[in-house]
Design a protein around this motif. Structure first.
Motif, PDB file in Angstrom:
ATOM      1  N   ARG A  15      64.981 -66.772  65.056  1.00 48.61           N
ATOM      2  CA  ARG A  15      65.513 -65.576  64.238  1.00 48.61           C
ATOM      3  C   ARG A  15      65.910 -64.464  65.424  1.00 48.61           C
ATOM      4  N   GLU A  16      65.127 -64.470  66.358  1.00 51.33           N
ATOM      5  CA  GLU A  16      65.309 -63.223  67.429  1.00 51.33           C
ATOM      6  C   GLU A  16      66.934 -63.697  68.094  1.00 51.33           C
ATOM      7  N   LEU A  17      67.230 -65.135  68.465  1.00 50.96           N
ATOM      8  CA  LEU A  17      68.095 -65.388  68.966  1.00 50.96           C
ATOM      9  C   LEU A  17      69.546 -65.013  68.133  1.00 50.96           C
ATOM     10  N   ILE A  18      69.144 -65.518  66.865  1.00 51.47           N
ATOM     11  CA  ILE A  18      70.443 -65.250  66.142  1.00 51.47           C
ATOM     12  C   ILE A  18      70.746 -63.762  65.767  1.00 51.47           C
ATOM     13  N   GLY A  19      69.772 -62.962  65.704  1.00 53.29           N
ATOM     14  CA  GLY A  19      69.975 -61.558  65.754  1.00 53.29           C
ATOM     15  C   GLY A  19      70.470 -60.931  66.946  1.00 53.29           C
ATOM     16  N   GLU A  20      70.161 -61.514  68.171  1.00 57.31           N
ATOM     17  CA  GLU A  20      70.793 -61.175  69.390  1.00 57.31           C
ATOM     18  C   GLU A  20      72.329 -61.533  69.344  1.00 57.31           C
ATOM     19  N   LEU A  21      72.592 -62.653  68.991  1.00 54.82           N
ATOM     20  CA  LEU A  21      73.901 -63.240  69.001  1.00 54.82           C
ATOM     21  C   LEU A  21      74.845 -62.354  68.063  1.00 54.82           C
ATOM     22  N   SER A  22      74.143 -62.099  66.772  1.00 59.08           N
ATOM     23  CA  SER A  22      74.930 -61.199  65.889  1.00 59.08           C
ATOM     24  C   SER A  22      75.262 -59.919  66.545  1.00 59.08           C
ATOM     25  N   THR A  23      74.363 -59.184  67.105  1.00 56.38           N
ATOM     26  CA  THR A  23      74.458 -57.861  67.739  1.00 56.38           C
ATOM     27  C   THR A  23      75.500 -57.997  68.812  1.00 56.38           C
ATOM     28  N   LEU A  24      75.452 -58.995  69.788  1.00 50.92           N
ATOM     29  CA  LEU A  24      76.455 -59.160  70.878  1.00 50.92           C
ATOM     30  C   LEU A  24      77.966 -59.664  70.497  1.00 50.92           C
ATOM     31  N   SER A  25      77.978 -60.336  69.357  1.00 51.90           N
ATOM     32  CA  SER A  25      79.324 -60.868  68.900  1.00 51.90           C
ATOM     33  C   SER A  25      79.816 -60.694  67.694  1.00 51.90           C
ATOM     34  N   ALA A  26      81.035 -60.315  67.644  1.00 53.92           N
ATOM     35  CA  ALA A  26      81.533 -59.951  66.065  1.00 53.92           C
ATOM     36  C   ALA A  26      82.070 -61.301  65.791  1.00 53.92           C
ATOM     37  N   GLN A  27      82.357 -62.124  66.582  1.00 56.08           N
ATOM     38  CA  GLN A  27      82.688 -63.578  65.998  1.00 56.08           C
ATOM     39  C   GLN A  27      81.758 -64.377  65.624  1.00 56.08           C
ATOM     40  N   PHE A  28      80.452 -64.368  66.249  1.00 57.67           N
ATOM     41  CA  PHE A  28      79.295 -65.023  65.873  1.00 57.67           C
ATOM     42  C   PHE A  28      78.897 -64.438  64.610  1.00 57.67           C
ATOM     43  N   ARG A  29      78.796 -62.948  64.427  1.00 54.44           N
ATOM     44  CA  ARG A  29      78.568 -62.452  63.425  1.00 54.44           C
ATOM     45  C   ARG A  29      79.077 -63.022  61.944  1.00 54.44           C
ATOM     46  N   THR A  30      80.713 -62.817  62.291  1.00 56.49           N
ATOM     47  CA  THR A  30      81.496 -63.550  61.100  1.00 56.49           C
ATOM     48  C   THR A  30      81.255 -64.684  60.790  1.00 56.49           C
ATOM     49  N   GLN A  31      81.058 -65.601  61.506  1.00 56.69           N
ATOM     50  CA  GLN A  31      80.869 -66.975  61.473  1.00 56.69           C
ATOM     51  C   GLN A  31      79.562 -67.284  60.748  1.00 56.69           C
ATOM     52  N   TRP A  32      78.451 -66.544  61.357  1.00 57.56           N
ATOM     53  CA  TRP A  32      76.944 -66.734  60.678  1.00 57.56           C
ATOM     54  C   TRP A  32      77.212 -66.209  59.262  1.00 57.56           C
ATOM     55  N   ALA A  33      77.692 -65.246  58.971  1.00 57.79           N
ATOM     56  CA  ALA A  33      77.988 -64.579  57.537  1.00 57.79           C
ATOM     57  C   ALA A  33      78.535 -65.650  56.720  1.00 57.79           C
ATOM     58  N   ALA A  34      79.733 -66.386  57.141  1.00 60.79           N
ATOM     59  CA  ALA A  34      80.452 -67.345  56.404  1.00 60.79           C
ATOM     60  C   ALA A  34      79.708 -68.510  55.744  1.00 60.79           C
ATOM     61  N   HIS A  35      78.482 -68.948  56.292  1.00 64.54           N
ATOM     62  CA  HIS A  35      77.704 -69.975  55.640  1.00 64.54           C
ATOM     63  C   HIS A  35      78.330 -71.196  55.856  1.00 64.54           C
ATOM     64  N   HIS A  36      79.111 -71.325  56.693  1.00 59.46           N
ATOM     65  CA  HIS A  36      79.703 -72.837  56.898  1.00 59.46           C
ATOM     66  C   HIS A  36      78.820 -73.608  57.518  1.00 59.46           C
ATOM     67  N   VAL A  37      78.395 -74.679  57.084  1.00 63.49           N
ATOM     68  CA  VAL A  37      77.368 -75.761  57.843  1.00 63.49           C
ATOM     69  C   VAL A  37      77.867 -76.799  57.810  1.00 63.49           C
ATOM     70  N   ARG A  38      78.174 -77.492  58.900  1.00 62.83           N
ATOM     71  CA  ARG A  38      78.424 -78.869  59.135  1.00 62.83           C
ATOM     72  C   ARG A  38      77.921 -79.608  59.882  1.00 62.83           C
ATOM     73  N   ILE A  39      77.063 -80.613  59.508  1.00 61.85           N
ATOM     74  CA  ILE A  39      76.259 -81.374  60.250  1.00 61.85           C
ATOM     75  C   ILE A  39      76.785 -82.742  60.608  1.00 61.85           C
ATOM     76  N   HIS A  40      77.223 -83.009  61.762  1.00 59.54           N
ATOM     77  CA  HIS A  40      77.892 -84.193  62.092  1.00 59.54           C
ATOM     78  C   HIS A  40      76.693 -85.329  62.456  1.00 59.54           C
ATOM     79  N   HIS A  41      76.759 -86.343  61.693  1.00 57.68           N
ATOM     80  CA  HIS A  41      75.877 -87.536  62.215  1.00 57.68           C
ATOM     81  C   HIS A  41      76.403 -88.608  63.370  1.00 57.68           C
ATOM     82  N   TYR A  42      77.591 -88.498  63.562  1.00 61.76           N
ATOM     83  CA  TYR A  42      78.291 -89.190  64.512  1.00 61.76           C
ATOM     84  C   TYR A  42      79.507 -88.593  65.117  1.00 61.76           C
TER      85      TYR A  42
END
Length: 111
Positions: A15-42
């Protein structure tokens, strides 16, 4: 990271890492807020190793349910037979085989 945050919602460090990245990077903050989750198994991972340079490895991930509450992810990486990556992995393995193990006892000779 989002998948891991979903599996471990009470992980303070994550949680602290996500908060720090959100504070430091507008791109991370935007992508995190978009809730796109793709799990690749291969797929293919491309890595750069400091001793052998580029490795291209095929991977496959599997979820291993070990109890009612715990699921562990096992990921297996392999190089395509006959590829430069296979040769580089063999070189790394040969170096590892010649290194003393951390659990091997050391010999002390007295004079």
């Amino acid at each position: 990271m989002r998948a891991e945050a979903g599996r471990e919602p009470h992980d303070r460090v994550l949680r602290e890492l996500i908060g720090e990245l959100s504070t430091l990077s507008a791109q991370f903050r935007t992508q995190w807020a978009a809730h796109h989750v793709r799990i690749h198994h291969y797929g293919i991972k491309r890595l750069r190793h400091p001793d052998v340079d580029r490795l291209e490895l095929v991977y496959r991930s599997m979820d291993l349910p070990l109890s009612d509450r715990a699921v562990y992810d096992l990921t297996i990486y392999t190089a395509e037979p006959g590829s430069a990556s296979e040769d580089r992995l063999k070189l790394l393995a040969s170096w590892a085989a010649t290194q003393p193990s951390a659990t091997e006892p050391t010999r002390h000779e007295s004079h």
